[in-house]
Write an enzyme that holds these catalytic residues in place. Structure first.
Site, PDB file in Angstrom:
ATOM      1  N   HIS A  41      -4.470  -4.114  -1.376  1.00  8.46           N
ATOM      2  CA  HIS A  41      -4.252  -2.667  -1.261  1.00  8.46           C
ATOM      3  C   HIS A  41      -5.513  -1.969  -0.741  1.00  8.46           C
ATOM      4  O   HIS A  41      -5.433  -1.131   0.164  1.00  8.46           O
ATOM      5  CB  HIS A  41      -3.859  -2.077  -2.623  1.00  8.46           C
ATOM      6  CG  HIS A  41      -3.721  -0.586  -2.611  1.00  8.46           C
ATOM      7  ND1 HIS A  41      -2.675   0.064  -1.990  1.00  8.46           N
ATOM      8  CD2 HIS A  41      -4.519   0.393  -3.137  1.00  8.46           C
ATOM      9  CE1 HIS A  41      -2.838   1.379  -2.133  1.00  8.46           C
ATOM     10  NE2 HIS A  41      -3.947   1.607  -2.820  1.00  8.46           N
ATOM     11  N   GLU A  86       2.629   4.866  -6.045  1.00  6.29           N
ATOM     12  CA  GLU A  86       1.738   3.727  -6.256  1.00  6.29           C
ATOM     13  C   GLU A  86       2.242   2.985  -7.486  1.00  6.29           C
ATOM     14  O   GLU A  86       2.263   3.543  -8.580  1.00  6.29           O
ATOM     15  CB  GLU A  86       0.286   4.183  -6.441  1.00  6.29           C
ATOM     16  CG  GLU A  86      -0.257   4.804  -5.164  1.00  6.29           C
ATOM     17  CD  GLU A  86      -1.760   5.026  -5.134  1.00  6.29           C
ATOM     18  OE1 GLU A  86      -2.370   4.794  -4.072  1.00  6.29           O
ATOM     19  OE2 GLU A  86      -2.321   5.432  -6.159  1.00  6.29           O
ATOM     20  N   ASP A 139       1.769   6.261  -9.829  1.00 10.88           N
ATOM     21  CA  ASP A 139       0.730   7.252  -9.523  1.00 10.88           C
ATOM     22  C   ASP A 139       1.097   7.941  -8.205  1.00 10.88           C
ATOM     23  O   ASP A 139       0.593   7.592  -7.139  1.00 10.88           O
ATOM     24  CB  ASP A 139      -0.632   6.538  -9.434  1.00 10.88           C
ATOM     25  CG  ASP A 139      -1.757   7.500  -9.124  1.00 10.88           C
ATOM     26  OD1 ASP A 139      -1.638   8.688  -9.447  1.00 10.88           O
ATOM     27  OD2 ASP A 139      -2.765   7.038  -8.550  1.00 10.88           O
TER      28      ASP A 139
HETATM   29  O1  LIG Z   1      -9.210   3.958  -0.003  1.00 11.81           O
HETATM   30  C1  LIG Z   1      -8.959   5.143  -0.206  1.00 11.81           C
HETATM   31  O2  LIG Z   1      -9.591   6.039   0.341  1.00 11.81           O
HETATM   32  C2  LIG Z   1      -7.872   5.560  -1.103  1.00 11.81           C
HETATM   33  C3  LIG Z   1      -7.317   4.777  -2.014  1.00 11.81           C
HETATM   34  C4  LIG Z   1      -6.196   5.147  -2.866  1.00 11.81           C
HETATM   35  O3  LIG Z   1      -5.475   6.107  -2.680  1.00 11.81           O
HETATM   36  C5  LIG Z   1      -5.897   4.238  -3.977  1.00 11.81           C
HETATM   37  C6  LIG Z   1      -5.960   4.738  -5.361  1.00 11.81           C
HETATM   38  O4  LIG Z   1      -5.645   5.843  -5.819  1.00 11.81           O
HETATM   39  C7  LIG Z   1      -6.272   3.698  -6.333  1.00 11.81           C
HETATM   40  C8  LIG Z   1      -5.156   2.717  -6.387  1.00 11.81           C
HETATM   41  O5  LIG Z   1      -4.086   3.082  -6.871  1.00 11.81           O
HETATM   42  O6  LIG Z   1      -5.339   1.574  -5.984  1.00 11.81           O
HETATM   43 CA   LIG Z   2      -3.532   4.950  -7.927  1.00 10.47          CA
HETATM   44 MG   LIG Z   3      -1.163  10.514  -9.853  1.00 10.26          MG
END
Ligand SMILES: O=C(O)/C=C/C(=O)CC(=O)CC(=O)O
Ligand SMILES: [Ca+2]
Ligand SMILES: [Mg+2]
Length: 378
Positions: free
Chosen positions: A107, A168, A200
């Site tokens: 991810h 998420e 999330d």
């Molecule tokens: O890499 C980024 O800028 C953003 C990452 C995310 O949105 C991921 C986050 O909130 C954490 C996760 O759920 O893995």
């Molecule tokens: Ca998250």
């Molecule tokens: Mg959230």
């Protein structure tokens, strides 16, 4: 799928309009009313917090007591089993602090490629510590709560409803036993009571504009949904696996003492159709490491703290735990079986995340579901 005596997740329920919510465990298609069955007022409080604060010896004793009652005391127990279709399920614990990590290598790499196409996908710190941020505890809501499409800034002079509303799929860890300020947490199983499913919700357009340099803010704070069930760690004993191997070796305070990888298999469905099957066992950082990291600076834990794993994404295209990955930021919309396509969520869409784990003797433990329906922006 088992809701039998080897599972027994905890939740908070009420029977009719106006009844004070109380603690129960799910058993089959029923909830066992623990305040009545065990004659213990700690379960009449409307949240799991007071029980969770008692600690692991009490958690074990209670689980054994419930299992014994269910197997030997059926006549008495049956009087305290309430059919699930006659109850309302509530937020199972009072959320103290909410922290969200970023523990999936796949991810983090995928989002790095999309958000920062000109740099290395992984930041230099990523393999050295579990990256995280503090979320908004007050907007953690139980499964079934409608999710209103957030409004905000999406660029310079661009304001309006999010056009990139996303999910998420995550696992959340619920803290029972607190620590004092200045003290580091001990062993994972001496503090963490259990596990809950987390969605999330994330507005990618708001997030992409606001997040540098302090991290996620309004793009994620509008709502985070959790399952009504908290699965105690004891129910996951057969699901424990070694964590994924790590290179480089993390510093000593993050070294793993026990196997706390978990073979939990998530499933993400949009409008009833499965779009992804994220494998939790492939996560790079394990929950014991997250706990050690979160408290290494002396920050205290409180009963009811929730910390989530971050999006669970595996290596396969069909294992990605967010729509931004499944549609590659909208450049490759994916098909739903009803013939429609999606990049991000539309008003009226219903997202449901479920999960299972191996249990004793070939049983399959269900972790329940976390679900939410998107309502138009206001
Ligand atoms: O890499 C980024 O800028 C953003 C990452 C995310 O949105 C991921 C986050 O909130 C954490 C996760 O759920 O893995
Ligand atoms: Ca998250
Ligand atoms: Mg959230």
């Amino acid at each position: 799928m088992s809701w039998g005596p080897e599972n027994l997740p905890y939740g908070v329920f009420s029977r009719q309009e106006g009844q004070t919510p109380r603690v129960g465990v799910r058993y089959g298609d029923h909830v066992l009313d623990l305040a009545e069955a065990l004659h213990d007022e700690v379960f009449a409080t409307g949240s799991l917090n007071a029980f969770m604060s008692r600690g692991p010896a009490a958690w074990r004793a209670t689980r054994t007591l419930i299992q014994n009652k269910l197997s030997t005391d059926r006549a008495v127990t049956e009087g305290h089993l309430v059919p699930l279709d006659q109850v309302t399920l509530h937020l199972p614990f009072e959320v103290a602090d909410y922290v969200d990590f970023y523990c999936s290598l796949e991810h983090a790499s995928n989002l790095g490629r999309m958000f920062r196409p000109d740099g290395e996908p992984l930041m230099p710190n990523w393999r050295h510590l579990p990256v995280g941020y503090h979320g908004r505890a007050g907007t953690v809501v139980p499964s079934g709560t409608p999710i209103v499409r957030p409004v905000g800034q999406r660029g310079a002079g661009v304001f309006g409803p999010s056009a990139k509303l996303d999910i998420e799929a995550e696992l959340g860890f619920v803290v029972g036993v607190p620590t004092a300020l200045g003290e580091r947490a001990g062993r994972f199983e001496d503090h963490v009571f259990g596990v809950t499913l987390v969605n999330d919700w994330s507005a990618r357009d708001i997030q992409a504009w606001e997040y540098v340099p302090l991290g996620p803010f309004l793009g994620k704070s509008f709502a985070t949904s959790v399952s009504p069930w908290v699965t105690p760690l004891a129910a996951l004993s057969e699901a424990r696996v070694e964590g994924r191997s790590q290179d480089p070796e993390p510093p000593a305070y993050l070294s793993r003492q026990d196997p706390w990888g978990l073979d939990v298999r998530l499933e993400v469905a949009v409008n009833g159709e499965v779009v992804s099957r994220p494998p939790y066992r492939d996560m790079y950082w394990t929950p014991d490491q997250m706990l050690a990291h979160m408290t290494v600076n002396g920050a205290s834990l409180r009963t009811g703290d929730l910390y989530a794993s971050g999006t669970v994404s595996g290596a396969e295209q069909t294992e990605r735990g967010s729509l931004i990955e499944l549609s590659w930021n909208g450049t490759e919309p994916f098909k739903l079986p009803d013939g429609s396509t999606r990049s991000f969520l539309e008003d009226g869409d219903v997202v449901t995340i479920t999960a299972t784990a191996p249990g004793p003797g070939g049983a399959v433990i269900s972790l329940g579901e976390v679900s939410g329906r998107i309502e138009p922006a206001r």
